[in-house]
Design an enzyme around this catalytic site. Structure first.
Site, PDB file in Angstrom:
ATOM      1  N   SER A  14       8.264 110.943  10.325  1.00  0.00           N
ATOM      2  CA  SER A  14       8.686 111.995   9.404  1.00  0.00           C
ATOM      3  C   SER A  14       8.469 111.552   7.971  1.00  0.00           C
ATOM      4  CB  SER A  14      10.169 112.309   9.615  1.00  0.00           C
ATOM      5  OG  SER A  14      10.668 113.107   8.551  1.00  0.00           O
TER       6      SER A  14
ATOM      7  N   GLU B 261      19.742 127.722  12.957  1.00  0.00           N
ATOM      8  CA  GLU B 261      20.183 126.333  12.887  1.00  0.00           C
ATOM      9  C   GLU B 261      20.432 125.951  11.433  1.00  0.00           C
ATOM     10  OE1 GLU B 261      18.810 122.300  15.081  1.00  0.00           O
ATOM     11  OE2 GLU B 261      17.268 123.258  13.876  1.00  0.00           O
TER      12      GLU B 261
ATOM     13  N   GLY C 230      11.607 117.889  16.353  1.00  0.00           N
ATOM     14  CA  GLY C 230      11.760 118.360  14.979  1.00  0.00           C
ATOM     15  C   GLY C 230      12.014 119.849  14.938  1.00  0.00           C
TER      16      GLY C 230
ATOM     17  N   CYS D 109      20.277 117.045  16.700  1.00  0.00           N
ATOM     18  CA  CYS D 109      19.630 118.166  17.395  1.00  0.00           C
ATOM     19  C   CYS D 109      20.646 118.994  18.172  1.00  0.00           C
ATOM     20  CB  CYS D 109      18.551 117.642  18.340  1.00  0.00           C
ATOM     21  SG  CYS D 109      17.209 116.772  17.508  1.00  0.00           S
TER      22      CYS D 109
ATOM     23  N   TRP E   9      13.413 112.601  11.405  1.00  0.00           N
ATOM     24  CA  TRP E   9      14.099 111.714  10.468  1.00  0.00           C
ATOM     25  C   TRP E   9      15.568 111.512  10.801  1.00  0.00           C
ATOM     26  CZ3 TRP E   9      18.122 114.457   8.571  1.00  0.00           C
ATOM     27  CH2 TRP E   9      18.005 115.847   8.534  1.00  0.00           C
ATOM     28  N   ASN E  10      16.173 112.377  11.598  1.00  0.00           N
ATOM     29  CA  ASN E  10      17.628 112.349  11.731  1.00  0.00           C
ATOM     30  C   ASN E  10      18.139 111.204  12.612  1.00  0.00           C
ATOM     31  OD1 ASN E  10      16.420 113.824  13.884  1.00  0.00           O
ATOM     32  ND2 ASN E  10      18.418 114.660  14.423  1.00  0.00           N
TER      33      ASN E  10
ATOM     34  N   GLU F 103      10.848 119.143  21.562  1.00  0.00           N
ATOM     35  CA  GLU F 103      12.289 119.338  21.413  1.00  0.00           C
ATOM     36  C   GLU F 103      12.515 119.798  19.989  1.00  0.00           C
ATOM     37  OE1 GLU F 103      16.291 116.904  20.799  1.00  0.00           O
ATOM     38  OE2 GLU F 103      15.254 116.316  22.644  1.00  0.00           O
TER      39      GLU F 103
END
Length: 477
Positions: free
Chosen positions: A185, A377, A234, A290, A159-160, A256
């Site tokens: 997402s 994270e 994700g 990310c 979604w980012n 990733e």
């Protein structure tokens, strides 16, 4: 920065749909709503694909795969070039949907859409040039290594940066002759569905299929027989579940996943410049990138002016909200736990009143490695800082941990720069710039951050498999 639309100017509430064998559908086992993180208003409703819809998607993909694989690479490239133009023309619409679903400022969202269109255009040119090799064998024989499509690619996208990431995976998969089942997402479904609608405009039915839903839909897809590749960008937890599922089915995985990217600030650098880099790496897209900076190690010689400049930057850095309140709660929990363990909040660190999922740019000092904000994270606008006595100490701390996505080093010492890029156990090392890179660059995460190349010509290799062919004439009768 473009001013967001007022409530009266917003597009009407929409309903996301699956794309199954060329037909749009809202069937599913349930549904859920997506809310605008800026004010909590309804963006739209998303159907959750269950076993029936997953089976239908894979059946449609299975019917389409042979004909698409046999389509000439030049034709696939020409289609992708046209799709890139259509995405570029729809940039404003896609950017507004991105802003409404995940809160990215409109200008930044538009930049992500244009980056996605650029990636499609890049693969439109690279795809037809992707080739195998001829080998030197016996005089009367021909030996070849031929790249062929893997088959059905399940693309589970985040979604980012929903358009840019999806364009990378879809462009590389489709131009090399694969068919794709896209799982957006659950936090940014509508923009991904609109992107798919644009891409599918000139495609045969089944070449691109869309399954809306939540984590349960993604789990069904990743574990399904008939999927040849699962490409996922994700969280680490989701990536681990996918790896476990594909270990049983034999599908290839491209992952990733999460990162805990360090930033090292060496002695001898301009502290104001270093603070600007740290703020950009920590706060851009509200820290929801990310390769965001997740932990900072600053040399004691420059620590005081660096922290002062970073606090000043944090107080003026413009960001949008976090994607939703669930994410905001997780970010604030990291901050609160760090403070309880002895960290000091220099700015930010408080949940604001009002609707939506806003969170301020936050700077923490006195952080230690036993804090979640340093070892995991956080994925929010938080800059946790630890002061170190030497470059050796900073590098050792930056090298520690199970993640291996990216790292940044700010230094005027060429020897330190050389040591850093050689020793850091990550897929991408950036020296003296938190973001940047040449066109066509790829990334190969390590450890808990994933596996396989993302982007670049190397992603075409990942989306294909090599067949070795030995041709020798039969003896004459």
């Amino acid at each position: 920065m473009t001013t967001p639309t007022s409530p009266s100017e917003r597009p009407p509430v929409t309903h996301a749909q699956h794309l199954l064998d060329g037909t749009w559908s809202t069937d599913g086992v349930s549904s859920f709503d997506i809310l605008d993180p800026s004010d909590g208003s309804l963006v739209g409703t998303v159907p959750v694909a269950g076993p029936e819809q997953v089976a239908a998607a894979l059946a449609a993909a299975g019917k389409a795969r042979e004909a698409w694989a046999r389509t000439a690479p030049g034709e696939r490239g020409a289609w992708l070039a046209g799709a890139a133009l259509r995405v570029r023309e729809a940039a404003d619409e896609l950017a507004e949907l991105t802003r409404r679903e995940m809160g990215k400022p409109l200008d930044d969202a538009r930049g992500g859409v244009l980056a996605g269109a650029g990636t499609l255009a890049q693969y439109a040119e690279l795809g037809p040039l992707h080739r195998g090799r001829a080998l030197q064998g016996g005089w009367g024989a021909t030996d070849l290594m031929v790249a062929q499509p893997r088959g059905v690619v399940a693309a589970v996208v985040p979604w980012n940066d929903p358009v840019a990431v999806a364009c990378g995976l879809l462009g590389a998969a489709l131009v090399t002759g694969n068919v794709v089942v896209l799982k957006p997402s659950e936090r940014a479904t509508h923009v991904a569905v609109r992107l798919a609608e644009i891409l599918a405009e000139d495609l045969p039915a089944g070449v691109l299929t869309v399954l809306c839903g939540d984590g349960s839909t993604g789990a069904l897809l990743a574990a399904a027989e008939g999927v040849d590749v699962v490409a996922h960008v994700g969280s680490t937890a989701t990536g681990r579940s996918i790896a476990e599922a594909t270990a049983r089915t034999g599908a290839k995985t491209l992952l990733e996943n999460g990162g805990n990217d360090p930033l090292v600030v060496d002695a001898g650098v301009d502290p104001a410049w270093a603070a600007a880099q740290a703020a950009l790496g920590s706060f851009a897209n509200a820290g929801q990138i990310c390769t965001s900076v997740e932990r900072i190690y600053v040399h004691a010689d420059v620590a005081e002016p660096f922290l002062a400049a970073l606090v000043e930057r944090a107080r003026t850095f413009a960001i949008g909200p976090l994607v939703d309140r669930r994410m905001r709660d997780a970010v604030h929990a990291h901050v609160a736990a760090a403070v309880e363990a002895g960290a000091t909040v220099l700015t930010g660190g408080e949940v604001p009143d009002g609707p939506g999922a806003a969170y301020p740019c936050t700077v923490l000092s006195g952080c230690t490695e036993d804090m979640d904000v340093m070892r995991e994270e956080t994925f929010g606008p938080v800059a946790p800082v630890r002061v170190v006595a030497s470059f050796d100490e900073a590098l050792a701390l930056a090298c520690a941990g199970p993640y291996g996505l990216a790292a940044t080093v700010l230094t005027a010492d060429q020897e330190h720069a050389q040591r850093a890029w050689r020793e850091l156990p990550v897929g991408t090392v950036k020296v003296n710039a938190v973001f940047g890179g040449a066109p066509g660059g790829a990334a190969q995460p390590r450890g808990r951050s994933g596996s396989g190349f993302g982007y670049g010509p190397e992603l075409l290799d990942e989306m294909t498999t090599t067949k070795v062919v030995h041709l020798e004439p039969a003896p004459r009768s």
